[in-house]
Design a protein around this motif. Structure first.
Motif, PDB file in Angstrom:
ATOM      1  N   TYR A 129       0.843  -1.193   0.000  1.00 55.46           N
ATOM      2  CA  TYR A 129       0.000   0.000   0.000  1.00 55.46           C
ATOM      3  C   TYR A 129       0.879   1.245   0.000  1.00 55.46           C
ATOM      4  CZ  TYR A 129      -3.240  -3.631   1.476  1.00 55.46           C
ATOM      5  OH  TYR A 129      -3.973  -4.792   1.549  1.00 55.46           O
ATOM      6  N   LYS A 152      -6.078  12.773   4.212  1.00 57.84           N
ATOM      7  CA  LYS A 152      -6.356  11.776   3.176  1.00 57.84           C
ATOM      8  C   LYS A 152      -5.563  10.500   3.422  1.00 57.84           C
ATOM      9  CE  LYS A 152      -7.736  14.747  -0.693  1.00 57.84           C
ATOM     10  NZ  LYS A 152      -7.422  15.156  -2.082  1.00 57.84           N
ATOM     11  N   MET A 206      -7.070   8.537   6.332  1.00 56.40           N
ATOM     12  CA  MET A 206      -8.338   7.948   5.909  1.00 56.40           C
ATOM     13  C   MET A 206      -8.097   6.761   4.980  1.00 56.40           C
ATOM     14  SD  MET A 206     -10.759   9.223   7.510  1.00 56.40           S
ATOM     15  CE  MET A 206     -12.024   8.376   6.565  1.00 56.40           C
ATOM     16  N   LYS A 207      -7.050   6.843   4.160  1.00 60.09           N
ATOM     17  CA  LYS A 207      -6.718   5.721   3.285  1.00 60.09           C
ATOM     18  C   LYS A 207      -6.297   4.503   4.114  1.00 60.09           C
ATOM     19  CE  LYS A 207      -3.765   4.214  -0.517  1.00 60.09           C
ATOM     20  NZ  LYS A 207      -2.831   4.583  -1.587  1.00 60.09           N
ATOM     21  N   VAL A 255      -7.288   3.740   7.130  1.00 66.59           N
ATOM     22  CA  VAL A 255      -8.511   3.180   7.714  1.00 66.59           C
ATOM     23  C   VAL A 255      -9.299   2.390   6.662  1.00 66.59           C
ATOM     24  CG1 VAL A 255     -10.740   3.748   8.758  1.00 66.59           C
ATOM     25  CG2 VAL A 255      -8.675   4.979   9.472  1.00 66.59           C
ATOM     26  N   THR A 256      -9.390   2.931   5.445  1.00 67.30           N
ATOM     27  CA  THR A 256     -10.107   2.237   4.368  1.00 67.30           C
ATOM     28  C   THR A 256      -9.443   0.902   4.034  1.00 67.30           C
ATOM     29  OG1 THR A 256     -10.835   4.339   3.398  1.00 67.30           O
ATOM     30  CG2 THR A 256     -10.898   2.398   1.980  1.00 67.30           C
ATOM     31  N   VAL A 257      -8.121   0.906   3.935  1.00 68.07           N
ATOM     32  CA  VAL A 257      -7.380  -0.313   3.596  1.00 68.07           C
ATOM     33  C   VAL A 257      -7.601  -1.390   4.656  1.00 68.07           C
ATOM     34  CG1 VAL A 257      -5.065  -1.319   3.426  1.00 68.07           C
ATOM     35  CG2 VAL A 257      -5.622   0.757   2.144  1.00 68.07           C
ATOM     36  N   ASN A 300      -9.921  -1.793   6.773  1.00 69.15           N
ATOM     37  CA  ASN A 300     -11.304  -2.262   6.870  1.00 69.15           C
ATOM     38  C   ASN A 300     -11.721  -3.123   5.680  1.00 69.15           C
ATOM     39  OD1 ASN A 300     -11.942  -1.107   9.363  1.00 69.15           O
ATOM     40  ND2 ASN A 300     -12.523   0.849   8.446  1.00 69.15           N
ATOM     41  N   GLN A 301     -11.116  -2.869   4.520  1.00 65.55           N
ATOM     42  CA  GLN A 301     -11.515  -3.585   3.305  1.00 65.55           C
ATOM     43  C   GLN A 301     -10.636  -4.794   3.005  1.00 65.55           C
ATOM     44  OE1 GLN A 301     -11.651  -0.756   0.077  1.00 65.55           O
ATOM     45  NE2 GLN A 301     -13.535   0.208   0.801  1.00 65.55           N
ATOM     46  N   VAL A 325      -6.671   3.051  -3.596  1.00 66.31           N
ATOM     47  CA  VAL A 325      -6.395   1.743  -2.960  1.00 66.31           C
ATOM     48  C   VAL A 325      -6.417   0.662  -4.007  1.00 66.31           C
ATOM     49  CG1 VAL A 325      -7.246   0.086  -1.301  1.00 66.31           C
ATOM     50  CG2 VAL A 325      -7.433   2.526  -0.816  1.00 66.31           C
TER      51      VAL A 325
END
Length: 204
Positions: free
Chosen positions: A10, A151, A154-155, A157-159, A161-162, A204
């Motif tokens: 990432y 940003k 937040m990226k 957190v998105t990574v 969680n997904q 992502v």
């Protein structure tokens, strides 16, 4: 022979000025480890650029993060120039311990189990250091730092969680089941990416 899969990688863009780069990098690293550090910790936070970010209050990890962030700050500051931005790189890798059969380097090692550490996730920080020359540039840089830090966190957190299926099962009773490293200027293929002073976040 078992083929080893490449761990997910990432990319995170980091943008800062010389006075903020250490704290910004610390904030991003603590945000990563908050979601990937499995020992029991007491939740706490830190304030960076008016953002409230998680803080992992483990003395050993805090020392390592502070050391690497300080080394990066000194490296970038020593090569900074008011006429252009300077770039640096940092990698965070998480490993699992696996046991495999020995390679048979002798009759006494053939068939024995050997423990090795295999990377299962990598975070690559691409840091841009900007040195503003005027008050107008300082204002612009400050806004860019705040926007990019928000940003980037937040990226993360998105990574997390997904993307969970690649996390190995915990098979040890050790307090920290997954060893980790934080490396400055890692030699990783595919890292030579051009970027301007105000980098656009990669998806992502």
């Amino acid at each position: 022979m078992e083929q080893r899969r490449q761990p997910p990688e990432y990319i995170l863009e980091v943008f800062a000025d010389p006075t903020s780069v250490k704290d910004v990098v610390r904030g991003i690293l603590h945000t990563i480890f908050f979601h990937r550090y499995f020992p029991t910790i007491r939740p706490t936070t830190m304030e960076i650029l008016d953002l409230t970010l998680p803080f992992v209050a483990d003395p050993e990890l805090v020392t390592l993060i502070d050391t690497r962030a300080g080394q990066l700050m000194r490296q970038l500051s020593s090569t900074s120039s008011p006429n252009h931005s300077v770039r640096g790189q940092m990698a965070v890798q998480f490993f699992e311990k696996k046991r495999r059969k020995g390679g048979g380097l002798g009759w006494f090692t053939s068939g024995t189990k050997v423990e090795e550490e295999v990377c299962w996730e990598m975070w690559c920080l691409e840091i841009t250091l900007a040195t503003p020359r005027t008050e107008a540039e300082r204002t612009k840089v400050m806004r860019a730092m705040e926007m990019t830090l928000q940003k980037t966190t937040m990226k993360i957190v998105t990574v997390v969680n997904q993307h969970k299926d690649h996390i190995p099962p915990i098979t040890t009773s050790e307090s920290n089941p997954f060893p980790y490293t934080i490396t400055l200027n890692p030699k990783i293929e595919g890292w030579a990416r051009p970027a301007g002073m105000y980098a656009i976040m990669k998806g992502v």
